[in-house]
Design a protein around this motif. Structure first.
Motif, PDB file in Angstrom:
ATOM      1  N   MET A  58       0.903  -1.153  -0.068  1.00  0.00           N
ATOM      2  CA  MET A  58       0.082   0.151  -0.110  1.00  0.00           C
ATOM      3  C   MET A  58       0.700   1.259   0.097  1.00  0.00           C
ATOM      4  SD  MET A  58      -3.260  -1.297   2.405  1.00  0.00           S
ATOM      5  CE  MET A  58      -4.006   0.290   2.258  1.00  0.00           C
ATOM      6  N   ASN A  59       1.769   1.343  -1.215  1.00  0.00           N
ATOM      7  CA  ASN A  59       2.604   2.679  -1.052  1.00  0.00           C
ATOM      8  C   ASN A  59       2.208   3.724  -2.104  1.00  0.00           C
ATOM      9  OD1 ASN A  59       3.071   1.325  -3.539  1.00  0.00           O
ATOM     10  ND2 ASN A  59       5.189   1.014  -3.364  1.00  0.00           N
ATOM     11  N   ALA A  60       0.992   3.970  -2.435  1.00  0.00           N
ATOM     12  CA  ALA A  60       0.491   4.945  -3.358  1.00  0.00           C
ATOM     13  C   ALA A  60       0.129   6.196  -2.619  1.00  0.00           C
ATOM     14  CB  ALA A  60      -0.868   4.489  -3.791  1.00  0.00           C
ATOM     15  N   ILE A  61       0.919   7.504  -2.909  1.00  0.00           N
ATOM     16  CA  ILE A  61       0.550   8.713  -2.602  1.00  0.00           C
ATOM     17  C   ILE A  61      -0.513   9.288  -3.193  1.00  0.00           C
ATOM     18  CG2 ILE A  61       1.306  11.084  -2.786  1.00  0.00           C
ATOM     19  CD1 ILE A  61       4.271   9.763  -2.693  1.00  0.00           C
ATOM     20  N   LEU A  62      -1.892   9.381  -2.593  1.00  0.00           N
ATOM     21  CA  LEU A  62      -3.211   9.186  -3.047  1.00  0.00           C
ATOM     22  C   LEU A  62      -3.398  10.625  -3.614  1.00  0.00           C
ATOM     23  CD1 LEU A  62      -5.087   7.036  -0.282  1.00  0.00           C
ATOM     24  CD2 LEU A  62      -4.396   6.511  -2.711  1.00  0.00           C
ATOM     25  N   GLU A  63      -3.295  11.812  -2.844  1.00  0.00           N
ATOM     26  CA  GLU A  63      -3.507  12.933  -3.187  1.00  0.00           C
ATOM     27  C   GLU A  63      -2.533  14.074  -2.418  1.00  0.00           C
ATOM     28  OE1 GLU A  63      -7.703  14.119  -2.802  1.00  0.00           O
ATOM     29  OE2 GLU A  63      -7.370  15.916  -4.096  1.00  0.00           O
ATOM     30  N   VAL A  64      -1.863  14.753  -3.429  1.00  0.00           N
ATOM     31  CA  VAL A  64      -1.368  16.063  -2.780  1.00  0.00           C
ATOM     32  C   VAL A  64      -2.046  17.237  -2.772  1.00  0.00           C
ATOM     33  CG1 VAL A  64       1.117  17.083  -2.750  1.00  0.00           C
ATOM     34  CG2 VAL A  64       1.047  14.845  -3.413  1.00  0.00           C
ATOM     35  N   ARG A  65      -2.241  18.107  -1.816  1.00  0.00           N
ATOM     36  CA  ARG A  65      -3.130  19.185  -2.035  1.00  0.00           C
ATOM     37  C   ARG A  65      -2.273  20.376  -1.701  1.00  0.00           C
ATOM     38  NH1 ARG A  65      -5.212  15.486   1.213  1.00  0.00           N
ATOM     39  NH2 ARG A  65      -6.912  14.092   0.389  1.00  0.00           N
ATOM     40  N   PRO A  66      -1.379  20.860  -2.642  1.00  0.00           N
ATOM     41  CA  PRO A  66      -0.493  22.048  -2.302  1.00  0.00           C
ATOM     42  C   PRO A  66      -1.328  23.335  -1.799  1.00  0.00           C
ATOM     43  CG  PRO A  66      -0.061  21.160  -4.561  1.00  0.00           C
ATOM     44  CD  PRO A  66      -1.455  20.803  -3.999  1.00  0.00           C
ATOM     45  N   GLU A  67      -2.510  23.583  -2.208  1.00  0.00           N
ATOM     46  CA  GLU A  67      -3.068  24.721  -1.565  1.00  0.00           C
ATOM     47  C   GLU A  67      -3.301  24.559  -0.015  1.00  0.00           C
ATOM     48  OE1 GLU A  67      -6.678  24.853  -4.377  1.00  0.00           O
ATOM     49  OE2 GLU A  67      -5.394  26.412  -5.534  1.00  0.00           O
ATOM     50  N   ASP A  68      -3.928  23.307   0.394  1.00  0.00           N
ATOM     51  CA  ASP A  68      -4.120  23.032   1.566  1.00  0.00           C
ATOM     52  C   ASP A  68      -2.907  22.762   2.576  1.00  0.00           C
ATOM     53  OD1 ASP A  68      -6.938  23.546   1.569  1.00  0.00           O
ATOM     54  OD2 ASP A  68      -7.233  21.817   0.858  1.00  0.00           O
ATOM     55  N   MET A  69      -1.795  22.580   1.629  1.00  0.00           N
ATOM     56  CA  MET A  69      -0.598  22.039   2.219  1.00  0.00           C
ATOM     57  C   MET A  69      -0.819  20.773   3.194  1.00  0.00           C
ATOM     58  SD  MET A  69       0.913  25.706   3.416  1.00  0.00           S
ATOM     59  CE  MET A  69       2.577  25.304   3.891  1.00  0.00           C
ATOM     60  N   ASP A  70      -1.207  19.780   2.375  1.00  0.00           N
ATOM     61  CA  ASP A  70      -1.610  18.430   2.967  1.00  0.00           C
ATOM     62  C   ASP A  70      -1.452  17.475   1.906  1.00  0.00           C
ATOM     63  OD1 ASP A  70      -4.280  17.965   1.973  1.00  0.00           O
ATOM     64  OD2 ASP A  70      -5.151  18.932   3.914  1.00  0.00           O
ATOM     65  N   VAL A  71      -1.463  16.304   2.504  1.00  0.00           N
ATOM     66  CA  VAL A  71      -1.472  15.093   1.544  1.00  0.00           C
ATOM     67  C   VAL A  71      -2.003  13.841   2.274  1.00  0.00           C
ATOM     68  CG1 VAL A  71       0.985  14.286   2.746  1.00  0.00           C
ATOM     69  CG2 VAL A  71       0.450  13.337   0.106  1.00  0.00           C
ATOM     70  N   THR A  72      -2.569  13.066   1.339  1.00  0.00           N
ATOM     71  CA  THR A  72      -2.922  11.661   1.972  1.00  0.00           C
ATOM     72  C   THR A  72      -2.324  10.454   1.183  1.00  0.00           C
ATOM     73  OG1 THR A  72      -5.371  12.576   2.060  1.00  0.00           O
ATOM     74  CG2 THR A  72      -5.061  10.199   2.152  1.00  0.00           C
ATOM     75  N   VAL A  73      -1.775   9.582   2.006  1.00  0.00           N
ATOM     76  CA  VAL A  73      -0.917   8.592   1.469  1.00  0.00           C
ATOM     77  C   VAL A  73      -1.559   6.974   2.079  1.00  0.00           C
ATOM     78  CG1 VAL A  73       1.175   9.981   1.459  1.00  0.00           C
ATOM     79  CG2 VAL A  73       0.642   8.492   3.100  1.00  0.00           C
ATOM     80  N   GLN A  74      -1.285   5.987   1.168  1.00  0.00           N
ATOM     81  CA  GLN A  74      -1.453   4.803   1.724  1.00  0.00           C
ATOM     82  C   GLN A  74      -0.417   4.584   2.925  1.00  0.00           C
ATOM     83  OE1 GLN A  74      -1.532   2.470  -1.703  1.00  0.00           O
ATOM     84  NE2 GLN A  74      -3.835   1.973  -1.136  1.00  0.00           N
ATOM     85  N   ALA A  75      -0.944   3.605   3.864  1.00  0.00           N
ATOM     86  CA  ALA A  75       0.214   3.439   5.139  1.00  0.00           C
ATOM     87  C   ALA A  75       1.546   2.998   4.909  1.00  0.00           C
ATOM     88  CB  ALA A  75      -0.701   2.678   6.078  1.00  0.00           C
ATOM     89  N   GLY A  76       1.464   2.397   3.808  1.00  0.00           N
ATOM     90  CA  GLY A  76       3.012   1.819   3.366  1.00  0.00           C
ATOM     91  C   GLY A  76       4.083   2.759   2.874  1.00  0.00           C
ATOM     92  N   VAL A  77       3.615   3.884   2.299  1.00  0.00           N
ATOM     93  CA  VAL A  77       4.531   4.734   1.842  1.00  0.00           C
ATOM     94  C   VAL A  77       5.471   5.253   2.740  1.00  0.00           C
ATOM     95  CG1 VAL A  77       4.660   7.306   0.927  1.00  0.00           C
ATOM     96  CG2 VAL A  77       2.764   5.710   0.314  1.00  0.00           C
TER      97      VAL A  77
END
Lengths: 475, 475
Positions: free
Chosen positions: A112-131
């Motif tokens: 589970m190593n996918a970087i699901l979404e980077v949101r530069p405007e909110d300065m946050d990111v959602t990743v799968q746990a294995g990243v």
């Protein structure tokens, strides 16, 4: 089926699941996972230990999960047969967190190593746990953002959340407690829960996010992590500064923190640790109590911070900073710091290491380290000392011959004294490594019987079958 | 005994304690508390409501506690007879958190107003729960330290912890989630628990501190609070800046946050709110969408921040900042902001107010506010809008005639649309006011049935008798 036989490493545990239960879980999961469900001895052995010296205890099977839904299915199958579930990221924990002390199914989240979404405007990111943290930062490179939290190892972000990890940047950017905005978690009954929305603050109910951060897989399995990011500073300056003695170095740290300088990193190495780092990382730092420092900010703000800390260091007899300004030089400097654990181990080939991890209020830090150093000086133990001293957190690494009972006993004795000293100073037994197996005995001292009872009530409520990483933390 | 008669205000609640149970509790506590245990109607009425428009529901008795041990004794007596316990600080909550919807004993913590220990070297303080934020800051005046979190009201620090409060400074200094280092809590069974040591970070078990922060008295009673403090900045500059339209103001905020400027305060007022503030606080701000700002730092660092934000504001058509540099001018400026709630109410004498409290990811803030403004423009409702926009948090205050059913219905309709809009934007129904009675209906939407089930499991585990502030939040 190989896994059906109880692992020979832990015959003493009375409450291993029955062979039939394991068999039933494997049969239920085989159609879902196919070759991603392994009972091979080599794979099980790989997943039975972390980087600590806690004895390996392999699980009965290893399931390589690719989605949250798969994790949920695995947990549901295990719950149906009361089979333990152990989440596994990179295996770089330091307190035996992933050892399968009661057998069961290890869920390896590394697929589970996918970087699901980077949101530069909110300065946050959602990743799968294995990243892993390095994978994330490599991915962020062109966004102008970075993720600051850096335990030595290139750990998975799920594992870091589960252990409430921190590292060298915590003095400025906080720990996983502050960095995690929300989690996706599979509960002990196999439900999927998102612990929070992405708003920067909320008063909407109990803080489920913070409840799972630091729970070490004992309440559920973290499958996705939403993290705060930070802008890469306009200017980054790193420096190394030797001091005439340890007290002078620590007092410089204390005054830096008290003066409110937003220093990004301020790390202490004792002379033994500097010697080990020089040998391992081919550096040539003066063998002395040494601070590694880093300053982040605008051009002028960084200069202002540097001037203030240089003045404090000079007052304590330091001769000056040795600078690392280029990215390459800074990376070399911090790689050496991150390799401190491995550098310590390399001092004695074949040796094992165990690391203390106390954290005390900053006003007590100098006393705590000095008293500890007196203990170490009076002992034959091989040790190094390194610390995230801006947080009041430091590690003594004991490097010992795993076949020498006397050395083991001496390391345990010294470690216990360090923990007791920190607790007497209103500190904690673990600043960032977690409880796992190694700190279980101290939880009742640190939190009192009543505090531990509350934790156990939460554990009982969220994991009534006791299948989530059993035997760890409050188990 | 007056309190033995059920309060007439809430005959509809089926699960009030029996008169005999209340009588037994009062008899048990009278020797301990004497005159500090009151069943007088006036005292009970005083404690049956907060500053919201939720109908008053007086408790059966009010106990004025002076020590943690007294609180524990009161809770034990209530637990023995299954009588509800409601903690009360200053009564300034906004979602009905202190109303005694199931009757019971209100514990007024205002006599617990001692500042127990200030530790300047560790930049922390331990206070009893009844100490208010202004009392703390007055006490700290000569230490060079301050406590930044400032909801409008001069709330108690125990109440602020219980509600996970924040305010204008949260954009830089965080909320009570970040500010609280440790709590002393009386559990539902009357045990006294200290939730953590004073170390700045710890991985020692579940995060009991964060579990109680924001739990609104439903898991236990907070009796002592250990808080992080901050150094008073060398330079503080406050400013007011009107904008040609709301979007321009909000976009300036978004870009300020995204540029990483560590702004201390950045608050939005819509023209209606500015008009209300001018009338209430005798100020003469231009009636326009307006930002109130504050910059903290060294002389040069503050100047640098100001230049950057002024440039961003100018790009969005602002004509310039009006400065408040002296302490007196700044206090006047922020008092006007803190009085915004009361200023809104004062627009219509005899009216009541209810305030929305959504918080969204910053990238969605302009859309969320613009869509909300369109709703408000199309409605006859009297409203003002004010917000901690640096956090993505804003309030629409509805000022309505409490005897006019149409006005109430319209406020509810608009409020519901605001919440639904924020949730659709991955935001929260409450950024800082809490759940109480007013946001209960939205918890399942925000956290899903599974998330709410986890919260209820925690509640059931820590308060199996259901006596801690029943009927609120997840109850």
């Amino acid at each position: 089926m190989t896994a059906a036989a109880p692992a020979t490493a832990c015959p003493a545990w009375p409450d291993r699941p029955a062979d039939a239960a394991i068999r039933a879980v494997l049969e239920a999961l085989r159609p879902l996972l196919g070759a991603r469900l392994s009972t091979g001895q080599a794979v099980r052995d790989q997943h039975g230990h972390d980087e600590s010296s806690h004895p390996s205890q392999p699980p009965d099977a290893v399931a390589f999960a690719e989605t949250t839904e798969e994790v949920a299915a695995i947990v549901r199958a295990c719950a149906a047969h009361r089979v333990p579930v152990i989440a596994f990221g990179t295996g770089t924990a330091l307190e035996g967190q992933v050892t399968a002390v009661h057998g069961g199914v290890c869920i390896d989240l590394s697929p589970m190593n996918a970087i699901l979404e980077v949101r530069p405007e909110d300065m946050d990111v959602t990743v799968q746990a294995g990243v892993t943290r390095k994978q994330l930062n490599a991915h962020l490179r062109d966004t102008g953002l970075f993720f600051p939290i850096d335990p030595g190892a290139d750990a998975s972000l799920g594992g870091m959340a589960a252990t409430r990890a921190s590292g060298t940047n915590a003095v400025r950017y906080g720990t996983m407690r502050e960095a995690v905005l929300a989690l996706t978690v599979v509960t002990a009954s196999g439900e999927i829960v998102r612990t929070a929305r992405r708003a920067r603050k909320s008063s909407a109910g109990y803080d489920l996010t913070r409840l799972f951060v630091g729970s070490e897989g004992t309440l559920g399995v973290i499958t996705e992590v939403t993290l705060r990011l930070h802008g890469i500073p306009e200017r980054i300056l790193a420096a190394v500064c030797p001091f005439p003695n340890l007290r002078a170095a620590v007092d410089t740290v204390i005054e830096t923190i008290q003066s409110g300088v937003p220093i990004a990193r301020i790390e202490l190495l004792d002379p033994d640790q500097v010697r080990a780092v020089n040998a391992y990382s081919k550096t040539d730092h003066a063998v002395a109590p040494t601070l590694f420092l880093e300053f982040h900010g605008s051009e002028t703000h960084t200069r202002e911070q540097v001037e203030m800390v240089e003045a404090l260091a000079a007052e304590h007899g330091a001769e000056g900073f040795r600078w690392a300004a280029s990215l390459e030089d800074r990376n070399r400097l911090w790689q050496a710091r991150h390799d401190a654990h491995y550098a310590g181990l390399a001092m004695r080939p074949g040796a094992k290491g165990v690391s203390s991890d106390v954290c005390v209020p900053i006003s007590r830090l100098a006393d705590c380290i000095e008293e500890t150093q007196r203990d170490l000086a009076a002992s034959p133990a091989t040790t190094t000392l390194v610390g995230h001293v801006g947080d009041g957190n430091f590690h003594v690494q004991f490097v010992f011959d795993p076949d020498n009972a006397e050395e083991i006993a001496e390391a345990k004795r010294l470690n216990q004294r360090i923990v007791e000293r920190a607790l007497a100073m209103d500190g904690t037994c673990t600043g960032e490594h977690g409880v796992g197996l190694g700190k279980k005995a101290y939880l009742a001292v640190e939190h009192g019987a009543e505090g531990l009872a509350l934790m156990r009530a939460v554990k009982q409520a969220l994991d009534p079958l006791g299948i989530m990483n059993p035997g760890k933390m409050v188990g």
